[in-house]
Design a protein around this motif. Structure first.
Motif, mmCIF file in Angstrom:
data_model
loop_
_atom_site.group_PDB
_atom_site.id
_atom_site.type_symbol
_atom_site.label_atom_id
_atom_site.label_comp_id
_atom_site.label_asym_id
_atom_site.label_seq_id
_atom_site.Cartn_x
_atom_site.Cartn_y
_atom_site.Cartn_z
ATOM 1 N N PHE A 69 30.669 54.480 93.655
ATOM 2 C CA PHE A 69 30.420 53.750 94.892
ATOM 3 C C PHE A 69 31.648 52.923 95.259
ATOM 4 O O PHE A 69 32.514 52.668 94.420
ATOM 5 C CB PHE A 69 29.208 52.834 94.726
ATOM 6 N N SER A 101 30.646 54.240 101.612
ATOM 7 C CA SER A 101 30.202 53.311 100.563
ATOM 8 C C SER A 101 29.539 54.025 99.393
ATOM 9 O O SER A 101 29.406 53.452 98.314
ATOM 10 C CB SER A 101 29.203 52.300 101.142
ATOM 11 N N GLN A 102 29.157 55.296 99.593
ATOM 12 C CA GLN A 102 28.323 55.968 98.602
ATOM 13 C C GLN A 102 29.118 56.722 97.541
ATOM 14 O O GLN A 102 30.303 57.019 97.699
ATOM 15 C CB GLN A 102 27.377 56.941 99.306
ATOM 16 N N SER A 103 28.446 57.012 96.446
ATOM 17 C CA SER A 103 29.046 57.794 95.364
ATOM 18 C C SER A 103 29.175 59.250 95.792
ATOM 19 O O SER A 103 28.567 59.681 96.773
ATOM 20 C CB SER A 103 28.167 57.712 94.111
ATOM 21 N N TYR A 133 30.299 48.154 98.162
ATOM 22 C CA TYR A 133 28.906 48.426 97.790
ATOM 23 C C TYR A 133 28.515 47.575 96.582
ATOM 24 O O TYR A 133 27.454 46.939 96.570
ATOM 25 C CB TYR A 133 28.747 49.912 97.470
ATOM 26 N N ILE A 151 19.092 54.027 101.801
ATOM 27 C CA ILE A 151 20.393 53.356 101.839
ATOM 28 C C ILE A 151 20.455 52.360 102.984
ATOM 29 O O ILE A 151 20.862 51.202 102.798
ATOM 30 C CB ILE A 151 21.529 54.396 101.976
ATOM 31 N N THR A 165 28.373 53.909 105.954
ATOM 32 C CA THR A 165 27.375 54.343 104.981
ATOM 33 C C THR A 165 27.933 55.427 104.076
ATOM 34 O O THR A 165 27.806 55.362 102.845
ATOM 35 C CB THR A 165 26.119 54.855 105.705
ATOM 36 N N ASN A 190 25.746 60.965 95.892
ATOM 37 C CA ASN A 190 24.942 60.622 97.060
ATOM 38 C C ASN A 190 25.505 61.238 98.325
ATOM 39 O O ASN A 190 24.751 61.697 99.205
ATOM 40 C CB ASN A 190 24.856 59.101 97.215
ATOM 41 N N ARG A 191 26.842 61.267 98.464
ATOM 42 C CA ARG A 191 27.443 61.882 99.640
ATOM 43 C C ARG A 191 27.088 63.366 99.716
ATOM 44 O O ARG A 191 26.788 63.896 100.789
ATOM 45 C CB ARG A 191 28.959 61.696 99.631
ATOM 46 N N GLN A 200 20.779 48.288 102.990
ATOM 47 C CA GLN A 200 21.861 47.599 103.698
ATOM 48 C C GLN A 200 21.299 46.518 104.625
ATOM 49 O O GLN A 200 21.830 45.403 104.682
ATOM 50 C CB GLN A 200 22.686 48.608 104.501
ATOM 51 N N LEU A 233 17.006 59.778 101.285
ATOM 52 C CA LEU A 233 18.057 58.980 100.667
ATOM 53 C C LEU A 233 18.757 58.126 101.718
ATOM 54 O O LEU A 233 19.013 56.936 101.479
ATOM 55 C CB LEU A 233 19.073 59.895 99.979
#
Length: 392
Positions: free
Chosen positions: A76, A154-156, A80, A174, A151, A159-160, A178, A170
């Motif tokens: 992340f 910011s994600q791993s 984040y 998220i 968004t 997750n992306r 936020q 998901l």
């Protein structure tokens, strides 16, 4: 509520200095969090840690700026983690905020629209400026404004990838989180204001604490994972003079003692059971009886040979050096599928030469940390001396 503080690093502290560059109320709040992780920490120790963390952030901006955005390409974003940390800290300090719940949001996108907007997941995991600009214009929430771009960034990586597959559940979770964080920050502002503090200061505290472990490793004060060294540490290491290595060797010569040669005898067996029976007979009735009974193939040309580490066969020789001297070895299988039993004894010791690679490697490892600590202490003292106003 007990804060889950996953990023708290091992303690590293220099002598405290008589400076008043950290808000007293902020130190008190931080001390509460530190106590959650440590049995005892004084006000001055907490203050010193906060100050050191700000110095480490300065060093990050100078030498390792990338971690201010992301610590790992697959993880992340730093923002984040800072938001998550700040939210937990605020709830810990102000229990009334812990009563706030996460509300599920209605997204303006369907699964199909999300897949079309994001497209295929890039092979290298990186997005183009054109993609980011496009996503920046697509909002997922208007109050507060949350865009697809912030968004996604910011994600791993995991997750992306899921979002590229259209995981709308998901995405909803998220965005809900936020919004919840922004709501906590908003409601915390008046509570902090009463103590003369701001959300920006709390985020700065969180950033310093989160990046502390990596910066301590980057600056050579603690070991990095997998034995890696930063460019900064490599530069320090390259500047260590030969005289320092020589002095280290003279001071620690005993640590460079090694077994130069041993006496050994050993035998091969085709079957494990035979090797075990031979070993048992040696233990009960001695070598002569066991050798006459089983007539094993000797490993070396004589029954009690003097070995150096360069003698062959190499694997068996190294086993002789690593076995317990004076004791019959267990039955060991060789890389070639045979079984061996051996005895090594009477080790002869010597010292590595001062110019050997072994000495150089071990000395550099120890001296690099010493030089890094001195450089850190010197730079930190200089930085503290220049602080005329509150830094946090």
């Amino acid at each position: 509520m007990r804060v889950v503080w996953l990023f708290l690093a091992s303690w590293f502290s220099l002598p405290c200095y008589a400076v008043d560059t950290v808000s007293t109320n902020l130190v008190k709040l931080a001390q509460k969090l530190y106590v959650e992780q440590r049995e005892e920490i004084s006000f001055e120790e907490a203050k010193q840690r906060l100050l050191e963390n700000q110095f480490l952030l300065v060093q990050a901006k100078l030498h390792n700026e990338v971690i201010l955005t992301r610590q790992s390409e697959v993880g992340f974003s730093t923002a984040y983690h800072v938001n998550k940390f700040t939210t937990s800290a605020l709830k810990h300090w102000f229990p009334v905020l812990d009563k706030e719940t996460v509300s599920k949001v209605a997204l303006p996108l369907t699964k199909q629209q999300l897949v079309k907007l994001l497209g295929n997941y890039p092979a290298d995991g990186k997005y183009s400026e054109q993609q980011i600009e496009q996503w920046q214009n697509v909002t997922l929430s208007s109050n507060p404004v949350i865009t697809v771009a912030e968004t996604m960034l910011s994600q791993s990586m995991q997750n992306r990838f899921r979002l590229h597959q259209g995981d709308i559940g998901l995405l909803s979770a998220i965005v809900s989180q936020q919004q919840h964080q922004v709501d906590i920050f908003t409601k915390a502002k008046p509570l902090l204001r009463k103590q003369g503090l701001t959300i920006a200061q709390i985020r700065q505290l969180a950033t310093g604490e989160l990046l502390r472990p990596e910066m301590l490793a980057y600056l050579g004060l603690k070991d990095e994972m997998h034995g890696q060294r930063s460019d900064y540490v490599n530069h320090l290491r390259a500047a260590i003079p030969l005289t320092a290595i020589q002095q280290f060797y003279r001071k620690h010569r005993d640590s460079f003692r090694y077994v130069k040669q041993v006496q050994a005898q050993g035998y091969y067996f085709d079957k494990r059971e035979t090797a075990q029976a031979f070993r048992q007979l040696v233990a009960q009735q001695g070598w002569e009886k066991a050798l006459m009974t089983y007539k094993p193939t000797p490993i070396w040309r004589s029954n009690d040979i003097t070995l150096t580490r360069a003698d062959k066969p190499m694997w068996e020789t190294q086993l002789a050096f690593s076995s317990e001297y004076g004791s019959l070895s267990p039955v060991v299988r060789t890389p070639h599928g045979r079984w061996v039993v051996l005895l090594s004894h009477t080790p002869q010791y010597d010292y590595y030469d001062a110019t050997s690679e072994t000495v150089r490697y071990q000395a550099l490892n120890a001296l690099t940390k010493q030089f890094a600590q001195r450089a850190y202490k010197r730079a930190y003292q200089q930085w503290v001396a220049k602080q005329k106003e509150q830094v946090l």
